[in-house]
Design a protein around this motif. Structure first.
Motif, PDB file in Angstrom:
ATOM      1  N   HIS A  54      40.318  12.399  66.953  1.00 51.23           N
ATOM      2  CA  HIS A  54      40.013  12.113  68.350  1.00 51.23           C
ATOM      3  C   HIS A  54      38.691  12.792  68.660  1.00 51.23           C
TER       4      HIS A  54
ATOM      5  N   THR B 246      39.836  16.610  68.190  1.00 54.20           N
ATOM      6  CA  THR B 246      40.978  17.085  67.412  1.00 54.20           C
ATOM      7  C   THR B 246      41.191  16.180  66.206  1.00 54.20           C
ATOM      8  N   LEU B 247      41.913  16.693  65.235  1.00 48.50           N
ATOM      9  CA  LEU B 247      42.276  15.920  64.053  1.00 48.50           C
ATOM     10  C   LEU B 247      43.771  16.044  63.840  1.00 48.50           C
ATOM     11  N   GLU B 248      44.461  14.914  63.836  1.00 49.19           N
ATOM     12  CA  GLU B 248      45.888  14.881  63.533  1.00 49.19           C
ATOM     13  C   GLU B 248      46.026  14.471  62.065  1.00 49.19           C
TER      14      GLU B 248
ATOM     15  N   CYS C 120      41.740  20.046  56.013  1.00 47.52           N
ATOM     16  CA  CYS C 120      41.696  19.280  57.254  1.00 47.52           C
ATOM     17  C   CYS C 120      40.872  20.012  58.316  1.00 47.52           C
TER      18      CYS C 120
ATOM     19  N   GLU D 141      40.632   6.255  63.018  1.00 47.16           N
ATOM     20  CA  GLU D 141      41.572   6.391  61.901  1.00 47.16           C
ATOM     21  C   GLU D 141      40.769   6.662  60.641  1.00 47.16           C
TER      22      GLU D 141
ATOM     23  N   CYS E 253      44.761   9.681  58.740  1.00 50.55           N
ATOM     24  CA  CYS E 253      44.686  10.779  59.706  1.00 50.55           C
ATOM     25  C   CYS E 253      44.034  10.199  60.957  1.00 50.55           C
TER      26      CYS E 253
ATOM     27  N   ALA F  95      48.732  11.643  60.541  1.00 52.02           N
ATOM     28  CA  ALA F  95      49.410  11.194  61.758  1.00 52.02           C
ATOM     29  C   ALA F  95      49.980   9.784  61.633  1.00 52.02           C
TER      30      ALA F  95
END
Length: 153
Positions: free
Chosen positions: A147, A134-136, A112, A94, A144, A139
């Motif tokens: 992962h 990956t980046l959410e 981002c 996170e 954000c 989220a």
């Protein structure tokens, strides 16, 4: 009342008070806006820029496999001001603060993507796989979710 006087604590402001940091954030915002307006593929250009930045930031770190690389990336994100909170394997992270939040809210496809590229570039330079990184963006409430590649079996 009786006893010692109470102590009052106050959280520091969430926005930066350092004028230099504000100027760099403003510069990053202007550059992100320019990339978003002029690039034929802003996301790809931002990923490439972040990748180069991530590689540069870990250039002197030893390569030691995925677990070490993930820990190194989490420490790097902490130094950069992202306020990371990682799971036990440093695979799900996170990002509770964004040093460029205003710019990210205006041009998330660029800002981002730079941050995702930074993580991928650093991981790759440290010898870890990046195909599932990956980046959410936004989220979670106030965070954000990054992962990093799944832990090795």
């Amino acid at each position: 009342g009786r006893g010692r006087p109470g102590t009052l604590y106050e959280a520091p402001p969430t926005s930066t008070t350092d004028p230099g940091a504000r100027e760099y954030a403003a510069l990053a915002s202007v550059l992100a806006d320019q990339i978003a307006r002029t690039s034929p593929d802003p996301r790809a250009d931002a990923l490439a820029a972040g990748d180069r930045w991530g590689r540069d930031l870990v250039a002197h770190e030893p390569s030691a496999g995925a677990p070490h690389a993930r820990r190194t990336v989490v420490r790097l994100l902490d130094r950069l001001g992202f306020g990371p909170s990682a799971d036990a394997t440093d695979s799900a992270v996170e990002l509770r603060r964004c040093p460029l939040l205003d710019a990210a809210l205006r041009t998330p496809e660029v800002v981002c993507a730079v941050h995702l590229g930074l993580a991928r570039g650093a991981l790759d330079a440290l010898g870890a796989p990046t195909d599932r990184t990956t980046l959410e963006a936004f989220a979670l409430p106030g965070a954000c979710l990054l992962h990093l590649d799944a832990p090795e079996a």
